[in-house]
Write an enzyme that holds these catalytic residues in place. Structure first.
Site, mmCIF file in Angstrom:
data_model
loop_
_atom_site.group_PDB
_atom_site.id
_atom_site.type_symbol
_atom_site.label_atom_id
_atom_site.label_comp_id
_atom_site.label_asym_id
_atom_site.label_seq_id
_atom_site.Cartn_x
_atom_site.Cartn_y
_atom_site.Cartn_z
ATOM 1 N N ARG A 9 35.517 36.767 35.348
ATOM 2 C CA ARG A 9 35.008 36.841 36.712
ATOM 3 C C ARG A 9 33.491 36.642 36.718
ATOM 4 O O ARG A 9 32.837 36.747 35.683
ATOM 5 C CB ARG A 9 35.374 38.191 37.341
ATOM 6 C CG ARG A 9 36.852 38.359 37.628
ATOM 7 C CD ARG A 9 37.187 39.778 38.056
ATOM 8 N NE ARG A 9 37.085 40.730 36.950
ATOM 9 C CZ ARG A 9 37.332 42.035 37.061
ATOM 10 N NH1 ARG A 9 37.660 42.543 38.247
ATOM 11 N NH2 ARG A 9 37.233 42.826 36.008
ATOM 12 N N LYS A 67 31.607 43.658 35.714
ATOM 13 C CA LYS A 67 31.885 44.831 34.897
ATOM 14 C C LYS A 67 30.613 45.491 34.391
ATOM 15 O O LYS A 67 29.533 44.908 34.401
ATOM 16 C CB LYS A 67 32.781 44.445 33.717
ATOM 17 C CG LYS A 67 34.196 44.082 34.119
ATOM 18 C CD LYS A 67 34.895 45.203 34.886
ATOM 19 C CE LYS A 67 35.241 46.378 33.995
ATOM 20 N NZ LYS A 67 35.932 47.476 34.756
ATOM 21 N N TYR A 124 30.614 47.110 38.989
ATOM 22 C CA TYR A 124 31.533 48.202 38.683
ATOM 23 C C TYR A 124 30.983 48.953 37.482
ATOM 24 O O TYR A 124 30.587 48.345 36.475
ATOM 25 C CB TYR A 124 32.928 47.671 38.338
ATOM 26 C CG TYR A 124 33.728 47.187 39.524
ATOM 27 C CD1 TYR A 124 34.079 48.061 40.551
ATOM 28 C CD2 TYR A 124 34.152 45.870 39.610
ATOM 29 C CE1 TYR A 124 34.819 47.615 41.649
ATOM 30 C CE2 TYR A 124 34.888 45.416 40.693
ATOM 31 C CZ TYR A 124 35.223 46.297 41.713
ATOM 32 O OH TYR A 124 35.953 45.866 42.781
ATOM 33 N N HIS A 163 32.155 52.814 36.727
ATOM 34 C CA HIS A 163 33.162 53.788 36.264
ATOM 35 C C HIS A 163 32.552 54.775 35.269
ATOM 36 O O HIS A 163 33.049 54.965 34.157
ATOM 37 C CB HIS A 163 34.357 53.063 35.650
ATOM 38 C CG HIS A 163 35.064 52.136 36.594
ATOM 39 N ND1 HIS A 163 35.815 52.589 37.661
ATOM 40 C CD2 HIS A 163 35.119 50.780 36.651
ATOM 41 C CE1 HIS A 163 36.310 51.554 38.324
ATOM 42 N NE2 HIS A 163 35.895 50.454 37.741
ATOM 43 N N GLU A 220 32.557 50.848 42.935
ATOM 44 C CA GLU A 220 33.746 51.670 43.158
ATOM 45 C C GLU A 220 33.488 52.928 43.969
ATOM 46 O O GLU A 220 34.441 53.593 44.393
ATOM 47 C CB GLU A 220 34.401 52.044 41.818
ATOM 48 C CG GLU A 220 33.635 53.040 40.963
ATOM 49 C CD GLU A 220 32.614 52.390 40.057
ATOM 50 O OE1 GLU A 220 32.058 53.109 39.205
ATOM 51 O OE2 GLU A 220 32.360 51.164 40.192
ATOM 52 N N ASP A 229 40.414 52.771 33.914
ATOM 53 C CA ASP A 229 38.974 52.637 34.158
ATOM 54 C C ASP A 229 38.308 53.988 34.354
ATOM 55 O O ASP A 229 37.125 54.165 34.047
ATOM 56 C CB ASP A 229 38.718 51.780 35.403
ATOM 57 C CG ASP A 229 38.518 50.309 35.059
ATOM 58 O OD1 ASP A 229 38.264 50.012 33.886
ATOM 59 O OD2 ASP A 229 38.619 49.485 35.967
#
Length: 371
Positions: free
Chosen positions: A15, A75, A94, A96, A118, A270
């Site tokens: 991505r 990510k 993201y 996490h 998120e 995740d």
């Protein structure tokens, strides 16, 4: 503002933080966008498309990080990327963090302003930047389970939808949020017998009204989860506590009693996973077996369908990216409480309560940092 888009380096992560159309939007507002060469090549987005949209190309990630005031990624930064972050630089991706103490410590040390997709909220209380990838992962989870139920892939040799005269597989979905609802949709569509568990009666009522007797809805408890697992052929872990570690609802003892050759797809990995037997895996080495149960715990599932995922993600993230670029992070976060909820780490302070609690750091509210 200078905005940087590095090429993702996580295992099999294809991505990209900004597609050419989003680059064009930012450039049209007077911003400069630098994209690492080849960042979108794996999903058919060429360097020429980025240049046509107004981006400048960089030969490597260091050039992107050195120039950019804001880094837009998909990510969380990998170890070699963390060293490139600098104090005051915006990281929009993201993260996490509740499940990753080492990453949290590294981002604190970097001094960067870290905004996690998120935990950005919406007016309806939802998580609009997490939702598109939750939809992808939820739909993928049943495809994955169906594939790994096949005997050559380590499963018991079961066709998810069955055939006339042979019962379909029993798919148990733990959690009826965005991931769970999408998993239910695909499981029902493939002809499986489906049970979904949640503590939110309204979500269960909604799924019951949509699918009728094709889905069994069950109030979630330790007892009901255990009973469902004993008859399950495939289990989808779809539990989410926003920004916090996932609760371990599936115990090791429960897994030991599941059918040999059954499959557990833990989409909550995740955030640490919802099974005691879950540990992060990658697309290169996606599965392992515990007590005869095949576990699939890939932390970036949507990367397998990178083109779909990139466009779905960009549709949700570009609005806040433009606000951050137009106003700067301090004013953008001050003006928008929903975007402010995404601030997890700011210049050496943990600003998200669940992350601070998970790792024993002092919590400094975002409002305090901004004042």
């Amino acid at each position: 503002m200078w905005i940087g888009v590095p090429k993702e380096v996580k295992d099999n992560e294809y991505r990209v933080g900004l597609a050419p159309a989003c680059v064009r939007e930012l450039v049209s507002r007077g911003h400069q966008v630098m994209v690492q060469a080849g960042a979108g090549a794996a999903l058919g987005l060429s360097d020429a498309q980025y240049e046509a949209a107004g981006a400048k190309l960089a030969a490597d990630a260091k050039a992107v990080y050195d120039r950019a005031q804001m880094i837009v990624k998909v990510k969380e930064p990998q170890p070699r990327e963390l060293a490139l972050l600098r104090p005051g630089q915006i990281l929009y991706a993201y993260l996490h963090l509740a499940a990753d103490r080492e990453l949290t410590a590294a981002l604190l040390q970097s001094g960067a302003v870290c905004i996690a997709y998120e935990t950005v909220t919406g007016p309806d209380g939802g998580l609009p930047l997490l939702a598109p990838m939750s939809e992808v992962a939820g739909r993928m989870s049943v495809q994955v389970a169906a594939a790994y139920l096949e005997k050559p892939n380590g499963g018991m040799g079961l066709l998810l939808g069955g055939v006339p005269g042979v019962a379909p597989a029993h798919v148990v979905v733990i959690g009826a949020g965005v991931v769970g609802a999408n998993a239910v949709q695909i499981a029902v569509g493939m002809g499986a017998r489906v049970t979904v568990l949640d503590k939110n009666i309204e979500r269960l009522r909604h799924l019951g009204s949509v699918y009728g007797n094709r889905v069994v809805t069950v109030y979630s408890s330790a007892d009901s989860i255990e009973r469902a697992l004993l008859s399950a052929d495939a289990v989808i872990g779809a539990v989410l506590v926003p920004g916090a570690e996932a609760p371990r609802l599936v115990t090791r003892a429960m897994v030991a009693r599941m059918k040999a050759g059954s499959v557990l797809v833990d989409v909550a990995i995740d955030q640490g996973g919802c099974a005691e037997t879950s540990r992060p895996t990658s697309h290169t080495d996606p599965t392992y077996v515990v007590d005869g149960v095949l576990h699939y715990c890939v932390t970036n599932m949507p990367a397998a369908v990178a083109r779909t995922s990139t466009f779905a993600l960009n549709n949700s993230t570009i609005g806040h990216a433009m606000a951050l670029a137009d106003k700067g992070w301090s004013r953008a976060l001050s003006d928008d409480p929903y975007l402010r909820a995404g601030l997890n780490i700011c210049r050496g302070s943990v600003t998200y309560a669940a992350v601070a609690s998970a790792h024993g750091y002092a919590h400094v509210p975002a409002e305090q940092v901004l004042t």
